[in-house]
Design a protein around this motif. Structure first.
Motif, PDB file in Angstrom:
ATOM      1  N   THR A  39       5.410   2.204   5.426  1.00 46.33           N
ATOM      2  CA  THR A  39       4.135   2.628   4.851  1.00 46.33           C
ATOM      3  C   THR A  39       3.273   3.272   5.927  1.00 46.33           C
ATOM      4  OG1 THR A  39       4.233   0.881   3.198  1.00 46.33           O
ATOM      5  CG2 THR A  39       2.074   1.853   3.617  1.00 46.33           C
ATOM      6  N   THR A  40       3.215   2.646   7.104  1.00 51.99           N
ATOM      7  CA  THR A  40       2.397   3.182   8.199  1.00 51.99           C
ATOM      8  C   THR A  40       2.852   4.586   8.563  1.00 51.99           C
ATOM      9  OG1 THR A  40       1.994   0.955   9.022  1.00 51.99           O
ATOM     10  CG2 THR A  40       1.608   2.762  10.565  1.00 51.99           C
ATOM     11  N   ALA A  41       4.184   4.791   8.673  1.00 52.04           N
ATOM     12  CA  ALA A  41       4.706   6.119   9.007  1.00 52.04           C
ATOM     13  C   ALA A  41       4.384   7.122   7.903  1.00 52.04           C
ATOM     14  CB  ALA A  41       6.214   6.053   9.250  1.00 52.04           C
ATOM     15  N   LEU A  42       4.474   6.688   6.634  1.00 57.36           N
ATOM     16  CA  LEU A  42       4.134   7.581   5.515  1.00 57.36           C
ATOM     17  C   LEU A  42       2.670   8.000   5.574  1.00 57.36           C
ATOM     18  CD1 LEU A  42       5.950   5.886   2.493  1.00 57.36           C
ATOM     19  CD2 LEU A  42       6.441   8.145   3.449  1.00 57.36           C
ATOM     20  N   ILE A  43       1.784   7.040   5.842  1.00 57.13           N
ATOM     21  CA  ILE A  43       0.353   7.335   5.913  1.00 57.13           C
ATOM     22  C   ILE A  43       0.075   8.296   7.076  1.00 57.13           C
ATOM     23  CG2 ILE A  43      -1.923   6.337   6.430  1.00 57.13           C
ATOM     24  CD1 ILE A  43      -0.942   3.830   4.849  1.00 57.13           C
ATOM     25  N   GLU A  44       0.716   8.054   8.217  1.00 57.91           N
ATOM     26  CA  GLU A  44       0.525   8.948   9.370  1.00 57.91           C
ATOM     27  C   GLU A  44       1.028  10.356   9.063  1.00 57.91           C
ATOM     28  OE1 GLU A  44       2.397   6.862  12.599  1.00 57.91           O
ATOM     29  OE2 GLU A  44       0.756   5.402  12.726  1.00 57.91           O
ATOM     30  N   ASP A  77       0.858  -1.181   0.000  1.00 57.57           N
ATOM     31  CA  ASP A  77       0.000   0.000   0.000  1.00 57.57           C
ATOM     32  C   ASP A  77       0.898   1.236   0.000  1.00 57.57           C
ATOM     33  OD1 ASP A  77      -2.414   1.325  -0.029  1.00 57.57           O
ATOM     34  OD2 ASP A  77      -2.705   1.227   2.135  1.00 57.57           O
ATOM     35  N   VAL A  78       0.482   2.292  -0.666  1.00 59.68           N
ATOM     36  CA  VAL A  78       1.274   3.512  -0.815  1.00 59.68           C
ATOM     37  C   VAL A  78       2.688   3.090  -1.241  1.00 59.68           C
ATOM     38  CG1 VAL A  78       1.984   5.696   0.237  1.00 59.68           C
ATOM     39  CG2 VAL A  78      -0.126   4.614   0.994  1.00 59.68           C
ATOM     40  N   PHE A  79       2.768   2.524  -2.438  1.00 59.87           N
ATOM     41  CA  PHE A  79       3.987   1.912  -2.952  1.00 59.87           C
ATOM     42  C   PHE A  79       5.169   2.874  -2.879  1.00 59.87           C
ATOM     43  CE2 PHE A  79       6.922  -0.063  -5.856  1.00 59.87           C
ATOM     44  CZ  PHE A  79       6.717  -1.413  -5.624  1.00 59.87           C
ATOM     45  N   HIS A  80       6.285   2.390  -2.312  1.00 61.42           N
ATOM     46  CA  HIS A  80       7.470   3.233  -2.148  1.00 61.42           C
ATOM     47  C   HIS A  80       8.737   2.449  -2.496  1.00 61.42           C
ATOM     48  CE1 HIS A  80       8.094   1.134   1.653  1.00 61.42           C
ATOM     49  NE2 HIS A  80       6.889   1.496   2.046  1.00 61.42           N
ATOM     50  N   VAL A  81       9.879   3.099  -2.423  1.00 59.18           N
ATOM     51  CA  VAL A  81      11.147   2.491  -2.841  1.00 59.18           C
ATOM     52  C   VAL A  81      11.492   1.258  -2.009  1.00 59.18           C
ATOM     53  CG1 VAL A  81      12.704   3.916  -1.441  1.00 59.18           C
ATOM     54  CG2 VAL A  81      13.470   3.042  -3.675  1.00 59.18           C
ATOM     55  N   GLY A  82      11.077   1.200  -0.763  1.00 56.62           N
ATOM     56  CA  GLY A  82      11.317   0.016   0.057  1.00 56.62           C
ATOM     57  C   GLY A  82      10.622  -1.207  -0.528  1.00 56.62           C
ATOM     58  N   HIS A  83       9.388  -1.010  -1.013  1.00 63.65           N
ATOM     59  CA  HIS A  83       8.669  -2.102  -1.673  1.00 63.65           C
ATOM     60  C   HIS A  83       9.427  -2.545  -2.930  1.00 63.65           C
ATOM     61  CE1 HIS A  83       4.804  -0.287   0.184  1.00 63.65           C
ATOM     62  NE2 HIS A  83       5.161  -1.347   0.901  1.00 63.65           N
ATOM     63  N   GLU A 130      -6.166  -2.058  -7.193  1.00 58.94           N
ATOM     64  CA  GLU A 130      -5.157  -1.058  -7.554  1.00 58.94           C
ATOM     65  C   GLU A 130      -3.756  -1.536  -7.165  1.00 58.94           C
ATOM     66  OE1 GLU A 130      -7.676   3.084  -7.110  1.00 58.94           O
ATOM     67  OE2 GLU A 130      -7.092   2.027  -5.284  1.00 58.94           O
ATOM     68  N   ARG A 131      -3.626  -2.102  -5.966  1.00 56.75           N
ATOM     69  CA  ARG A 131      -2.321  -2.592  -5.509  1.00 56.75           C
ATOM     70  C   ARG A 131      -1.854  -3.764  -6.360  1.00 56.75           C
ATOM     71  NH1 ARG A 131      -2.987  -4.728  -0.719  1.00 56.75           N
ATOM     72  NH2 ARG A 131      -5.235  -4.472  -0.582  1.00 56.75           N
ATOM     73  N   LEU A 132      -2.773  -4.619  -6.752  1.00 58.91           N
ATOM     74  CA  LEU A 132      -2.445  -5.746  -7.633  1.00 58.91           C
ATOM     75  C   LEU A 132      -1.924  -5.235  -8.977  1.00 58.91           C
ATOM     76  CD1 LEU A 132      -2.840  -8.870  -7.273  1.00 58.91           C
ATOM     77  CD2 LEU A 132      -4.883  -8.619  -8.641  1.00 58.91           C
ATOM     78  N   ALA A 133      -2.583  -4.215  -9.532  1.00 59.06           N
ATOM     79  CA  ALA A 133      -2.173  -3.644 -10.817  1.00 59.06           C
ATOM     80  C   ALA A 133      -0.787  -3.002 -10.728  1.00 59.06           C
ATOM     81  CB  ALA A 133      -3.198  -2.609 -11.288  1.00 59.06           C
ATOM     82  N   ILE A 134      -0.506  -2.303  -9.637  1.00 60.27           N
ATOM     83  CA  ILE A 134       0.804  -1.664  -9.456  1.00 60.27           C
ATOM     84  C   ILE A 134       1.903  -2.715  -9.406  1.00 60.27           C
ATOM     85  CG2 ILE A 134       2.251  -0.386  -7.803  1.00 60.27           C
ATOM     86  CD1 ILE A 134      -0.391   1.196  -7.087  1.00 60.27           C
ATOM     87  N   VAL A 135       1.719  -3.745  -8.587  1.00 60.91           N
ATOM     88  CA  VAL A 135       2.740  -4.791  -8.435  1.00 60.91           C
ATOM     89  C   VAL A 135       2.901  -5.571  -9.738  1.00 60.91           C
ATOM     90  CG1 VAL A 135       3.375  -6.889  -7.170  1.00 60.91           C
ATOM     91  CG2 VAL A 135       2.458  -4.916  -5.929  1.00 60.91           C
ATOM     92  N   ALA A 136       1.794  -5.875 -10.407  1.00 60.90           N
ATOM     93  CA  ALA A 136       1.855  -6.634 -11.667  1.00 60.90           C
ATOM     94  C   ALA A 136       2.622  -5.878 -12.747  1.00 60.90           C
ATOM     95  CB  ALA A 136       0.442  -6.955 -12.162  1.00 60.90           C
ATOM     96  N   ALA A 137       2.621  -4.558 -12.690  1.00 63.09           N
ATOM     97  CA  ALA A 137       3.293  -3.746 -13.711  1.00 63.09           C
ATOM     98  C   ALA A 137       4.806  -3.681 -13.524  1.00 63.09           C
ATOM     99  CB  ALA A 137       2.706  -2.324 -13.697  1.00 63.09           C
ATOM    100  N   LEU A 138       5.309  -4.164 -12.407  1.00 64.34           N
ATOM    101  CA  LEU A 138       6.739  -4.092 -12.140  1.00 64.34           C
ATOM    102  C   LEU A 138       7.504  -5.132 -12.960  1.00 64.34           C
ATOM    103  CD1 LEU A 138       6.524  -3.676  -8.285  1.00 64.34           C
ATOM    104  CD2 LEU A 138       6.969  -1.886  -9.966  1.00 64.34           C
TER     105      LEU A 138
END
Length: 140
Positions: free
Chosen positions: A129-134, A20-26, A64-72
């Motif tokens: 991700t949790t810290a980013l969302i907060e 969720d909230v895809f970032h460089v760590g992911h 949406e998350r499935l589509a983001i990961v599938a596109a990598l």
């Protein structure tokens, strides 16, 4: 193709996450997982699973998350992970040779060592991700 083993079958790596909230760590964990084999399969946590696991709805829907990961580029196949209790089923279903998880789960999936190699990767420092969302929610 991996030199390990004498089979012509590709070495399959499987990993799981909410992404969720895809970032460089992911991205880094996916790239590192992909480097451990020839084929990468990624289980993306269902919205309901995320609610049970983290006590909140994800920012982006499972579709949406499935589509983001599938596109990598490193990802060969994606699926929705419905339950943590089905990990063994998913590993067997996708013929995974390696299970990759973040080191925040260290030791929790060692039981699968009877059917695949289990690897725990260190997380990207200072990215959560949790810290980013907060941070976004607080307007900081």
């Amino acid at each position: 193709m991996s030199a390990e083993g004498s089979s012509d079958r590709p070495r399959t790596v499987i990993t799981f996450g909410t992404f969720d909230v895809f970032h460089v760590g992911h991205l880094r964990v996916i790239e590192r997982a992909a480097a451990l084999g020839d084929r990468l399969v990624v289980g993306v946590s269902a919205d309901e699973l995320n609610q049970r696991k983290k006590g909140r709805e994800p920012v982006f829907s499972e579709g949406e998350r499935l589509a983001i990961v599938a596109a990598l580029k490193p990802v060969d196949e994606v699926f929705i992970e419905e339950s943590l209790e089905l990990k063994r089923h998913y590993i067997e279903h996708y013929g995974a040779d390696v299970l990759v998880m973040g080191d925040d789960w260290a030791g929790k999936f060692d039981e699968f060592g009877d059917i695949c190699e289990v690897v725990y990767l260190s997380r990207t420092p200072a990215i959560s991700t949790t810290a980013l969302i907060e941070k976004i929610s607080s307007g900081a």
